[in-house]
Design an enzyme around this catalytic site. Structure first.
Site, mmCIF file in Angstrom:
data_model
loop_
_atom_site.group_PDB
_atom_site.id
_atom_site.type_symbol
_atom_site.label_atom_id
_atom_site.label_comp_id
_atom_site.label_asym_id
_atom_site.label_seq_id
_atom_site.Cartn_x
_atom_site.Cartn_y
_atom_site.Cartn_z
ATOM 1 N N THR A 73 0.825 -1.214 0.000
ATOM 2 C CA THR A 73 0.000 0.000 0.000
ATOM 3 C C THR A 73 0.860 1.266 0.000
ATOM 4 O OG1 THR A 73 -1.569 -1.226 1.270
ATOM 5 C CG2 THR A 73 -1.795 1.156 1.384
ATOM 6 N N GLY A 110 0.542 -0.089 5.585
ATOM 7 C CA GLY A 110 0.877 -0.899 6.754
ATOM 8 C C GLY A 110 -0.165 -1.945 7.111
ATOM 9 N N THR A 116 -3.455 0.744 -3.081
ATOM 10 C CA THR A 116 -2.707 -0.478 -2.787
ATOM 11 C C THR A 116 -2.864 -1.565 -3.827
ATOM 12 O OG1 THR A 116 -2.323 -2.109 -1.029
ATOM 13 C CG2 THR A 116 -4.600 -1.522 -1.449
ATOM 14 N N ASN A 172 -2.127 -4.431 -2.226
ATOM 15 C CA ASN A 172 -2.106 -5.258 -1.022
ATOM 16 C C ASN A 172 -0.677 -5.646 -0.693
ATOM 17 O OD1 ASN A 172 -3.136 -6.327 1.253
ATOM 18 N ND2 ASN A 172 -3.836 -8.238 0.337
HETATM 19 O O1 DON Z 1 -6.765 -2.598 2.423
HETATM 20 C C1 DON Z 1 -6.015 -2.995 3.300
HETATM 21 O O2 DON Z 1 -6.224 -2.811 4.482
HETATM 22 C C2 DON Z 1 -4.737 -3.708 2.899
HETATM 23 N N1 DON Z 1 -4.897 -4.309 1.614
HETATM 24 C C3 DON Z 1 -3.605 -2.747 2.946
HETATM 25 C C4 DON Z 1 -2.295 -3.387 2.589
HETATM 26 C C5 DON Z 1 -1.118 -2.622 3.042
HETATM 27 O O3 DON Z 1 -1.212 -1.607 3.666
HETATM 28 C C6 DON Z 1 0.198 -3.245 2.735
HETATM 29 N N2 DON Z 1 1.258 -2.317 3.017
HETATM 30 N N3 DON Z 1 2.073 -2.322 3.798
#
Ligand code: DON
Length: 570
Positions: free
Chosen positions: A380, A472, A398, A400
């Site tokens: 993200t 995150g 993101t 993901n």
């Molecule tokens: O939408 C979400 O909550 C997750 N797909 C976010 C993924 C994310 O933040 C990965 N990064 N570090």
């Protein structure tokens, strides 16, 4: 104009145009300030993307034009998370105080089903929702940018996509972090793709090397020339469907052609006389953040001291309860009747946090979701932009995981998301972020998976104060929460709030995650004696935020200590 932008990007990359982060010493303490701009600011995960956004505003574009250009630029220079193959959320505040939020989250394909990640015995098949073609939801980013432009854009869309095309076609220098990201995932690139990706190489990538994404440049040019149909119909859509279906994925031409992002009523709450504007479901971010802030108002966090054991304990106990509610009650509101009003009501939260002890932790095994009356029915990146007129936008977007599902669409040159993992594949079984869920977030055709993304805008006395957000996964909500408290309760500058060490608790697993080597030993000892179990993570969050100072100047707080994040203003 095209030439002007290219020249401007390279010149400004060398000379910069705003005051860089600085330490201001006085007698006893040292204040760390972020980048200062007189009237406009972009804070993003990559210096080139921030520069693209700043250039757009210098050329007369507004914050929303800049945000669109940054989104497309990040898809090129920061493919680990920047994307056209993923989705996200935007929270908007116009200079006149009007607010809005845009949901361009991915959707499950129409032939998705509740048990699609389970084996014949009903067990979750490891990796099926995270790697490869079945992991991917219908992308929303391109539609989202066109929707945003339709409502708020002031410059022609082709001029906002052009900088990304120039970067993809003409090349750009790799940062050390991007080079090591590319090196780290070479095996996965090989395993998931049967052609030579531009990201693949026998010898390691190095900082300063020029990176090209020629196929992506063509895809972006098609989007520039044919609009969103250039992505959701025609040759690019065909390339997506062929690639996805070649490996058992479900996305069809019809899934793409019928994708629509949605304008949703943003959540608005209060915290110590500040107005908090954040993202509603299908993100859990806004509800969870507002619940946490409501719970915090009863405690003098500021006087307890930043990251004192007492403050961490109390915030952890709030987080434990809020994440338990998240797991049970939050999902796509188009499919599940999310008890939003109840979860945000004062009476509910008063009752919810009543049993918090000042002396010891409540084990998560003793915490269940709160008592909500249900009406029957179920890597993200973030960037912040403020323009010269005071319009602001917070976007979290993101794929993901790092490089999403690791599949680069053959011929089209961009990575696809693995967002399907944000659904609850089976009640109680954790996803890649350790988050559990239930019926509210079960897979269903065309449903949006629950998110933790928390793009947020804060107002004080009717004026813009802060634009906040971070990547995150599950830790997004708690990083945004701490950053807001760092400014409001601990009176930090934007940069200090971003730099400050972070911690996280999410009900299950019953652990406080802390950033490695950044918390005082006596604080960890005190927390342990209250019953908390502590685990370490290398780092939490990569914030990109903007704070309006009392004199009207803007402070960009970008997380240069944890990534390449850079604020550029003027
Ligand atoms: O939408 C979400 O909550 C997750 N797909 C976010 C993924 C994310 O933040 C990965 N990064 N570090």
């Amino acid at each position: 104009m095209k030439l002007l932008l290219t020249v401007s990007i390279s010149i400004l990359l060398i000379f910069g145009c705003s005051k860089p982060p600085q330490n201001i010493s006085n007698n006893s303490t040292e204040t760390v300030l972020g980048t200062i701009g007189d009237s406009a600011m972009v804070a993003s995960a990559h210096p080139i993307a921030s520069q693209v956004g700043a250039d757009i505003m210098k050329n007369g574009g507004n914050a929303f034009d800049a945000a669109i250009a940054v989104q497309f630029a990040l898809a090129v220079v920061y493919p680990v998370a920047g994307n056209i193959g993923g989705g996200g959320f935007a929270v908007i505040r116009e200079s006149n105080g009007n607010v809005a939020s845009l949901d361009f989250r991915e959707k499950a394909p129409k032939s998705a089903s509740k048990d699609m990640y389970l084996d014949s015995e009903g067990n979750v098949i490891k990796g099926k929702s995270t790697i490869g073609r079945l992991a991917c939801g219908v992308p929303g980013s391109v539609d989202g940018m066109f929707e945003l432009h339709k409502k708020y854009g002031s410059m022609p869309m082709d001029q906002l996509i052009q900088p990304a095309i120039i970067l993809a076609d003409g090349g750009f220098p790799l940062t050390q972090n991007e080079a090591s990201n590319l090196n780290r995932f070479q095996e996965e690139f090989k395993m998931q793709n049967n052609w030579d990706l531009p990201t693949m190489r026998e010898s390691p990538w190095k900082e300063g090397e020029t990176m090209f994404y020629k196929d992506l440049a063509v895809t972006l040019a098609i989007i520039r020339d044919f609009g969103k149909e250039g992505f959701y119909e025609g040759i690019v859509a065909d390339q997506i469907v062929k690639d996805v279906q070649s490996g058992g994925g479900l996305i069809t031409m019809d899934d793409l052609a019928t994708y629509e992002s949605k304008w949703r009523e943003p959540l608005v709450g209060n915290y110590r006389n500040h107005k908090i504007i954040s993202m509603p479901p299908p993100s859990s971010g806004g509800i969870a953040l507002l619940q946490l802030l409501q719970g915090t108002e009863d405690y003098p966090i500021g006087t307890w001291g930043h990251n004192s054991a007492k403050a961490i304990h109390t915030m952890t106990e709030l987080e434990r309860r809020v994440y338990a509610d998240r797991a049970t009650y939050l999902g796509d509101p188009d499919f599940y009747d999310v008890p939003q009003e109840m979860l945000l009501s004062e009476s509910y939260n008063e009752e919810r946090f009543l049993d918090i002890s000042a002396k010891s932790k409540t084990p998560s095994s003793e915490i269940k979701e709160g008592n909500v009356e249900m009406i029957e029915s179920v890597e993200t990146t973030h960037f912040s932009v403020v323009d010269v007129d005071g319009n602001s936008i917070a976007i979290t977007t993101t794929l993901n995981g790092y490089f999403g599902n690791k599949v680069m669409v053959k011929g089209a040159g961009f990575f696809l998301n693995n967002e399907m993992d944000d659904f609850s594949a089976k009640p109680g079984v954790p996803n890649q972020f350790g988050l559990v869920g239930a019926e509210a977030n079960a897979v269903a055709p065309e449903k949006r998976m629950l998110s933790s993304m928390t793009p947020t805008i804060v107002e004080k006395d009717g004026e813009l104060l802060m634009v906040v957000g971070t990547p995150g996964g599950s830790t997004i909500i708690t990083s945004v929460y701490q950053t807001i408290l760092n400014v409001i309760d601990h009176e930090m500058t934007m940069q200090e709030a971003v730099n400050a060490e972070k911690f996280h608790h999410q009900w299950l697993p019953d652990l406080i995650l802390i950033e490695e080597n950044r918390f005082a030993e006596n604080v960890v000892d005190d927390l342990t004696s209250m019953g908390h179990v502590i685990d370490v993570r290398k780092q939490l969050g990569k914030m990109d935020c903007i704070l309006v100072h009392p004199d009207g100047t803007l402070e960009g707080g970008s997380d240069y200590t944890r990534g390449d994040n850079t604020s550029i203003g003027f």
